[in-house]
Design a protein around this motif. Structure first.
Motif, PDB file in Angstrom:
ATOM      1  N   GLU A  22     -15.393   3.446  10.032  1.00 42.06           N
ATOM      2  CA  GLU A  22     -14.792   4.021   8.924  1.00 42.06           C
ATOM      3  C   GLU A  22     -15.676   3.874   7.618  1.00 42.06           C
ATOM      4  O   GLU A  22     -15.620   2.906   7.053  1.00 42.06           O
ATOM      5  CB  GLU A  22     -13.477   2.992   8.629  1.00 42.06           C
ATOM      6  CG  GLU A  22     -12.594   3.090   7.598  1.00 42.06           C
ATOM      7  CD  GLU A  22     -11.400   2.316   7.468  1.00 42.06           C
ATOM      8  OE1 GLU A  22     -11.355   1.679   6.305  1.00 42.06           O
ATOM      9  OE2 GLU A  22     -10.715   2.189   8.371  1.00 42.06           O
ATOM     10  N   GLU A  67       0.719  -1.352  -0.138  1.00 39.20           N
ATOM     11  CA  GLU A  67       0.093  -0.018   0.032  1.00 39.20           C
ATOM     12  C   GLU A  67       0.783   1.033   0.068  1.00 39.20           C
ATOM     13  O   GLU A  67       1.875   1.281   0.788  1.00 39.20           O
ATOM     14  CB  GLU A  67      -1.046  -0.100   1.270  1.00 39.20           C
ATOM     15  CG  GLU A  67      -2.126  -1.065   0.994  1.00 39.20           C
ATOM     16  CD  GLU A  67      -3.141  -0.719   2.166  1.00 39.20           C
ATOM     17  OE1 GLU A  67      -3.098   0.392   2.742  1.00 39.20           O
ATOM     18  OE2 GLU A  67      -4.084  -1.698   2.300  1.00 39.20           O
ATOM     19  N   ARG A  92      -7.480   3.769  -1.033  1.00 38.97           N
ATOM     20  CA  ARG A  92      -6.309   3.368  -0.868  1.00 38.97           C
ATOM     21  C   ARG A  92      -5.426   3.183  -2.301  1.00 38.97           C
ATOM     22  O   ARG A  92      -6.101   2.545  -3.191  1.00 38.97           O
ATOM     23  CB  ARG A  92      -6.217   2.100   0.099  1.00 38.97           C
ATOM     24  CG  ARG A  92      -6.812   0.891  -0.451  1.00 38.97           C
ATOM     25  CD  ARG A  92      -6.584  -0.299   0.452  1.00 38.97           C
ATOM     26  NE  ARG A  92      -7.270  -1.249  -0.063  1.00 38.97           N
ATOM     27  CZ  ARG A  92      -7.232  -2.570   0.669  1.00 38.97           C
ATOM     28  NH1 ARG A  92      -6.760  -2.583   1.838  1.00 38.97           N
ATOM     29  NH2 ARG A  92      -7.948  -3.651  -0.002  1.00 38.97           N
ATOM     30  N   LEU A 108     -12.867   4.252   2.659  1.00 38.14           N
ATOM     31  CA  LEU A 108     -11.281   4.204   2.821  1.00 38.14           C
ATOM     32  C   LEU A 108     -11.160   4.272   1.223  1.00 38.14           C
ATOM     33  O   LEU A 108     -11.747   3.369   0.406  1.00 38.14           O
ATOM     34  CB  LEU A 108     -11.178   2.973   3.274  1.00 38.14           C
ATOM     35  CG  LEU A 108      -9.592   2.552   2.964  1.00 38.14           C
ATOM     36  CD1 LEU A 108      -8.465   3.309   3.636  1.00 38.14           C
ATOM     37  CD2 LEU A 108      -9.288   1.017   3.458  1.00 38.14           C
ATOM     38  N   ARG A 165      -3.302   5.921   2.032  1.00 37.09           N
ATOM     39  CA  ARG A 165      -4.732   5.741   2.511  1.00 37.09           C
ATOM     40  C   ARG A 165      -5.329   7.112   2.955  1.00 37.09           C
ATOM     41  O   ARG A 165      -4.715   8.073   3.497  1.00 37.09           O
ATOM     42  CB  ARG A 165      -4.805   4.886   3.798  1.00 37.09           C
ATOM     43  CG  ARG A 165      -4.581   3.622   3.610  1.00 37.09           C
ATOM     44  CD  ARG A 165      -4.803   2.653   4.814  1.00 37.09           C
ATOM     45  NE  ARG A 165      -4.729   1.182   4.552  1.00 37.09           N
ATOM     46  CZ  ARG A 165      -5.550   0.384   4.925  1.00 37.09           C
ATOM     47  NH1 ARG A 165      -6.586   0.686   6.033  1.00 37.09           N
ATOM     48  NH2 ARG A 165      -5.507  -1.084   4.621  1.00 37.09           N
ATOM     49  N   TYR A 214      -8.715   8.260   4.877  1.00 31.94           N
ATOM     50  CA  TYR A 214     -10.070   7.788   5.788  1.00 31.94           C
ATOM     51  C   TYR A 214     -10.967   8.572   5.878  1.00 31.94           C
ATOM     52  O   TYR A 214     -10.612   9.748   6.048  1.00 31.94           O
ATOM     53  CB  TYR A 214      -9.661   7.249   7.128  1.00 31.94           C
ATOM     54  CG  TYR A 214      -8.718   6.049   7.227  1.00 31.94           C
ATOM     55  CD1 TYR A 214      -8.975   4.599   7.081  1.00 31.94           C
ATOM     56  CD2 TYR A 214      -7.225   6.224   7.477  1.00 31.94           C
ATOM     57  CE1 TYR A 214      -8.036   3.898   7.342  1.00 31.94           C
ATOM     58  CE2 TYR A 214      -6.307   5.059   7.288  1.00 31.94           C
ATOM     59  CZ  TYR A 214      -6.817   3.945   7.444  1.00 31.94           C
ATOM     60  OH  TYR A 214      -5.884   2.820   7.379  1.00 31.94           O
TER      61      TYR A 214
END
Length: 169
Positions: free
Chosen positions: A87, A70, A92, A90, A73, A75
């Protein structure tokens, strides 16, 4: 006034805003909070008179990069009706192939459906996946239940609005 613990001189205005002429380096977490509606705002402004925009950069600088790392990100949290945080969204970025000269990547959007986080949309090496993180076609829609997987329709006043329905199973 020194506000970041470095030897660099930081200037703080009377209104509490931090004005800097160069880079601010922070080792650790930064939290900006407000109890005011629609606040806080994070504004990045470029006043240069050219065609270039400001940039928000996530950088994964690994000594051992690997496929499926990854690289960033974003959030977005909210509260459920019992006051518990969850959450809600998301986003990513993932490097799916880090081979020099043939790098591939995926941008994935995860949302909640019936209490379960699910990969809703994936942009993967030029392909778009809906409910599919590894699309093999330009548009690749996956549905695990016997139902319509796609609908193209017209929202006019007509009684027959469906143009095309695709169903599997």
């Amino acid at each position: 006034i020194d506000v970041d613990g470095t030897a660099n001189l930081d200037v703080v205005d009377i209104d509490g805003a931090v004005d800097m002429a160069s880079t601010l380096a922070v080792a650790g977490d930064v939290t900006i909070s407000s109890a005011t509606s629609t606040k806080p705002h994070l504004t990045i402004t470029n006043t240069n008179a050219d065609a270039n925009s400001p940039q928000f950069i996530f950088k994964k600088d690994s000594s051992s990069p690997a496929d499926d790392d990854e690289v960033g990100r974003i959030y977005m949290y909210g509260d459920d009706d019992a006051g518990n945080p969850f959450e809600a969204v998301l986003i990513r970025g993932i490097t799916t192939d880090v081979s020099n000269g043939s790098e591939d990547s995926r941008l994935e959007f995860l949302t909640y459906k019936a209490g379960t986080q699910t990969s809703t949309l994936a942009l993967n090496s030029g392909n778009v996946g809906i409910n599919n993180t590894s699309p093999t076609y330009r548009l690749d829609v996956k549905e695990s239940a016997e139902s319509h997987v796609a609908r193209l329709w017209n929202d006019g006043d007509d009684q027959n609005r469906d143009v095309l329905l695709l169903q599997g199973g």
